[in-house]
Design a protein around this motif. Structure first.
Motif, PDB file in Angstrom:
ATOM      1  N   TYR A 135      -2.975  -0.061  -4.885  1.00 26.06           N
ATOM      2  CA  TYR A 135      -1.864  -0.892  -4.441  1.00 26.06           C
ATOM      3  C   TYR A 135      -0.854  -1.044  -5.563  1.00 26.06           C
ATOM      4  CZ  TYR A 135      -5.526  -1.880  -1.131  1.00 26.06           C
ATOM      5  OH  TYR A 135      -6.528  -1.738  -0.221  1.00 26.06           O
TER       6      TYR A 135
ATOM      7  N   THR B 148       7.091  -2.011   6.969  1.00 27.21           N
ATOM      8  CA  THR B 148       7.232  -0.809   6.149  1.00 27.21           C
ATOM      9  C   THR B 148       7.885  -1.177   4.829  1.00 27.21           C
ATOM     10  OG1 THR B 148       9.373  -0.335   7.171  1.00 27.21           O
ATOM     11  CG2 THR B 148       7.424   0.720   8.142  1.00 27.21           C
ATOM     12  N   ILE B 149       7.662  -0.351   3.820  1.00 25.17           N
ATOM     13  CA  ILE B 149       8.216  -0.616   2.489  1.00 25.17           C
ATOM     14  C   ILE B 149       9.744  -0.510   2.551  1.00 25.17           C
ATOM     15  CG2 ILE B 149       8.314   0.211   0.112  1.00 25.17           C
ATOM     16  CD1 ILE B 149       5.462   1.252   0.509  1.00 25.17           C
TER      17      ILE B 149
ATOM     18  N   ASP C 126      11.344   2.182  -2.156  1.00 29.53           N
ATOM     19  CA  ASP C 126      10.432   3.289  -1.880  1.00 29.53           C
ATOM     20  C   ASP C 126      10.389   4.312  -3.009  1.00 29.53           C
ATOM     21  OD1 ASP C 126       8.570   4.489  -0.125  1.00 29.53           O
ATOM     22  OD2 ASP C 126      10.078   5.983   0.422  1.00 29.53           O
TER      23      ASP C 126
ATOM     24  N   ASN D  31      13.486   0.453   1.964  1.00 32.52           N
ATOM     25  CA  ASN D  31      14.024   1.725   1.468  1.00 32.52           C
ATOM     26  C   ASN D  31      14.450   1.651   0.006  1.00 32.52           C
ATOM     27  OD1 ASN D  31      13.624   2.985   3.927  1.00 32.52           O
ATOM     28  ND2 ASN D  31      15.663   2.442   4.697  1.00 32.52           N
TER      29      ASN D  31
ATOM     30  N   SER E   4       0.871  -1.180   0.000  1.00 35.20           N
ATOM     31  CA  SER E   4       0.000   0.000   0.000  1.00 35.20           C
ATOM     32  C   SER E   4       0.901   1.221   0.000  1.00 35.20           C
ATOM     33  CB  SER E   4      -0.896  -0.025   1.231  1.00 35.20           C
ATOM     34  OG  SER E   4      -0.109   0.049   2.410  1.00 35.20           O
ATOM     35  N   LYS E   5       0.365   2.353   0.436  1.00 33.72           N
ATOM     36  CA  LYS E   5       1.162   3.577   0.423  1.00 33.72           C
ATOM     37  C   LYS E   5       2.353   3.502   1.369  1.00 33.72           C
ATOM     38  CE  LYS E   5      -2.625   6.670  -0.911  1.00 33.72           C
ATOM     39  NZ  LYS E   5      -3.452   7.842  -0.508  1.00 33.72           N
ATOM     40  N   ASP E   6       2.193   2.767   2.457  1.00 29.38           N
ATOM     41  CA  ASP E   6       3.262   2.802   3.457  1.00 29.38           C
ATOM     42  C   ASP E   6       3.616   1.444   4.066  1.00 29.38           C
ATOM     43  OD1 ASP E   6       0.964   2.369   4.839  1.00 29.38           O
ATOM     44  OD2 ASP E   6       0.992   4.278   5.924  1.00 29.38           O
ATOM     45  N   SER E   7       2.981   0.346   3.621  1.00 31.12           N
ATOM     46  CA  SER E   7       3.301  -0.937   4.242  1.00 31.12           C
ATOM     47  C   SER E   7       3.105  -2.089   3.263  1.00 31.12           C
ATOM     48  CB  SER E   7       2.424  -1.169   5.478  1.00 31.12           C
ATOM     49  OG  SER E   7       1.059  -1.275   5.106  1.00 31.12           O
TER      50      SER E   7
ATOM     51  N   LYS F 179       7.148   5.206  -5.532  1.00 34.35           N
ATOM     52  CA  LYS F 179       6.589   6.553  -5.637  1.00 34.35           C
ATOM     53  C   LYS F 179       6.574   7.023  -7.084  1.00 34.35           C
ATOM     54  CE  LYS F 179       7.809   8.059  -0.956  1.00 34.35           C
ATOM     55  NZ  LYS F 179       8.688   8.922  -0.127  1.00 34.35           N
TER      56      LYS F 179
END
Length: 548
Positions: free
Chosen positions: A130, A88-89, A94, A91, A66-69, A98
């Motif tokens: 997603y 968390t996604i 990330d 690094n 998702s946006k953050d996990s 985005k």
């Protein structure tokens, strides 16, 4: 309300889902009702349940985020990215995620994890908020590409040397061509070539490109027994300057280069000069570059010696034409086969049902690499034989035959090859040298390569023979391959000028065999396995003088 316990309910109203928690007051006459819209949560749960259907044993990493996990990760994804559901996604992903969400629908990138290389496909999930990340391990493909690149560069160098030899009318023009080609192929800025004067223990700069006036003035003639020149011209050690700051700084003051490679030129195991190239930029030479430049130094040295007499110059031109034809046909075929296999591997990695074909393609690539290595070995042996001839000594032949058979079995592990030896001798010596192994390997290699049968049959008969009062060891290699027509039998063993009309693919190996056997004062003949019927296979007969 008759109960004092809390009540939890999920209700669908107007296509929305709600969760209610009903908490009775003391006495049971009233209750507090708390509600929350859980529509999005329910959608997410459906997606997660869908994702859970992915087989955990899939070797390729799969993530949905998702946006953050992380919403889902199969076993390969968990291990590779060190994540689990709810993490968390990572690094490293990330920024790419985005980019897909804001600018692109799809992104394909290569990343390295734990010395493995992965191709990641990052894309939006249609009608959902997603993102999907699917990875493919392309480490083997990248290794194969690297091997192809190394061979390509080496063969390009060899081709430039061949072209230089064909164009040159004298030693100086030959060296100028080679120097300029080497500088261009390495993307360097200048350099020079020295030739040794063994009488005076000096080396003279015979050609140069883009060297400073100071360098030319001080190093036109150098003493080869002084450091660092001694290491190159006497010890035969190449010098690579790029990661040695103290020496690099001192050297650059005179040459003007920050990075330098100095390669001894060998001929007959004797150092006849050096090839030197430099770059204005810092350059740390890789292991592959060092090995390739050493290879170039040896080839140049051999060619230079050939051209130091008029007879050698004419011979070098004939051999150059032969090599050019060789490079155009054989090397291009090798590169084409490897390139096609790589493209198919890339395609099959995306299709689960096709993955079982990948090992077969890797075998093809490996076979082509072996073929290329054998080709380079044959060229080198031809060069050595033409340059210095052959010194013979007693060699035990049965062991050499067995070593050649092992080479073939390792080179073609997936083929059904049946090789039988008929010999009354456990040991027998012939007048030969280390090139005898190349003779047997080349004949067996062709017997396997030019054979369309499901079972490749090769019979090796070993006996003694005598001609004009001289004793020979007679070795026959009978195969069930495609055979050789009568009008082509003599041509495939012909001299260099005839070699340009060679039977495709066989020429270089059999030409090498013929040259070696002649230097042994022996003979090689080509007959049909079954007299009068070339289609039933061939019989290569070798006669080598017996040793003490």
């Amino acid at each position: 309300m008759s109960t004092n316990s809390d009540i939890e309910l999920e209700i669908e109203l107007n296509a929305r889902f709600y969760f209610f928690n009903i908490i009775p007051e003391e006495g049971g006459n009233s209750a507090n009702v708390y509600g929350i819209d859980i529509t999005e949560s329910r959608k997410a749960e459906k997606v997660i349940n869908y994702l859970a259907k992915f087989p955990s044993e899939n070797p390729n990493p799969i993530l949905w985020v998702s946006k953050d996990s992380v919403l889902y990760a199969n076993n390969a994804g968990k291990e590779l990215f060190s994540v689990k559901k709810g993490s968390t996604i990572p690094n490293i992903l990330d920024a790419f995620i985005k980019e897909v969400r804001t600018d692109k629908e799809f992104l394909e990138i290569e990343v390295e994890f734990d010395e493995r290389i992965y191709l990641l496909n990052i894309s939006k999930v249609k009608n959902q908020e997603y993102t999907s990340i699917q990875g493919i391990d392309i480490s083997e493909r990248k290794k194969a590409e690297k091997v192809l690149g190394d061979y390509s560069l080496r063969m390009e160098f060899l081709n430039h040397i061949i072209i230089a030899g064909n164009r040159a009318s004298n030693i100086k023009s030959l060296l100028e061509e080679i120097l300029n080609s080497t500088i261009e192929l390495m993307n360097f800025d200048g350099g020079g070539i020295y030739l040794v004067d063994n009488v005076n223990f000096t080396a003279e700069l015979v050609c140069s490109h883009n060297l400073t006036a100071e360098f030319l003035d001080k190093t036109k003639i150098i003493k080869i027994n002084k450091i660092p020149y001694r290491n190159i011209f006497i010890e035969g050690e190449p010098l690579f300057i790029g990661d040695d700051p103290p020496f690099n700084t001192n050297h650059s003051q005179m040459s003007g280069f920050l990075s330098v490679a100095s390669l001894p030129l060998f001929s007959k195991n004797t150092i006849i000069g050096s090839l030197n190239i430099g770059s204005n930029s810092q350059h740390n030479f890789s292991t592959e570059e060092k090995e390739m430049l050493k290879f170039v130094g040896k080839e140049i040295g051999t060619l230079v010696t050939k051209m130091q007499t008029e007879e050698a110059l004419r011979d070098a031109r004939n051999i150059t034409d032969f090599y050019k034809d060789l490079v155009v046909h054989d090397i291009n075929n090798i590169f084409s086969n490897i390139s096609t296999s790589l493209e198919l591997i890339s395609l099959f990695q995306r299709k689960k049902e096709e993955k079982e074909k990948i090992p077969e393609l890797m075998d093809i690539i490996n076979e082509q690499i072996i073929r290329g290595s054998k080709l380079v070995s044959n060229i080198r042996n031809l060069s050595k034989i033409s340059n210095s001839g052959i010194n013979v000594k007693p060699i035990e032949a049965i062991q050499v035959v067995n070593d050649a058979i092992k080479f073939i079995q390792v080179s073609f592990p997936n083929l059904n090859i049946n090789i039988q030896i008929e010999s009354k001798f456990k040991k027998i010596f012939v007048q030969a040298n280390e090139y005898l192994l190349d003779v047997f390997e080349n004949i067996l290699f062709n017997a396997v390569k030019y054979n369309d049968n499901p079972i490749i049959e090769i019979q090796i008969r070993i006996s003694k023979d005598k001609e004009i009062g001289k004793s020979f060891l007679k070795i026959e290699f009978l195969d069930n391959g495609i055979g050789i027509l009568d009008n082509r039998k003599e041509r495939i063993l012909s001299n260099v000028s005839e070699g340009k009309k060679r039977v495709k693919g066989m020429g270089i190996g059999l030409y090498t065999v013929n040259k070696i056997i002649k230097n042994y004062q022996g003979k090689i003949l080509v007959e049909d396995r079954i007299n009068g019927d070339p289609s039933k296979g061939s019989n290569f007969i070798i006669l080598i003088p017996l040793g003490v």
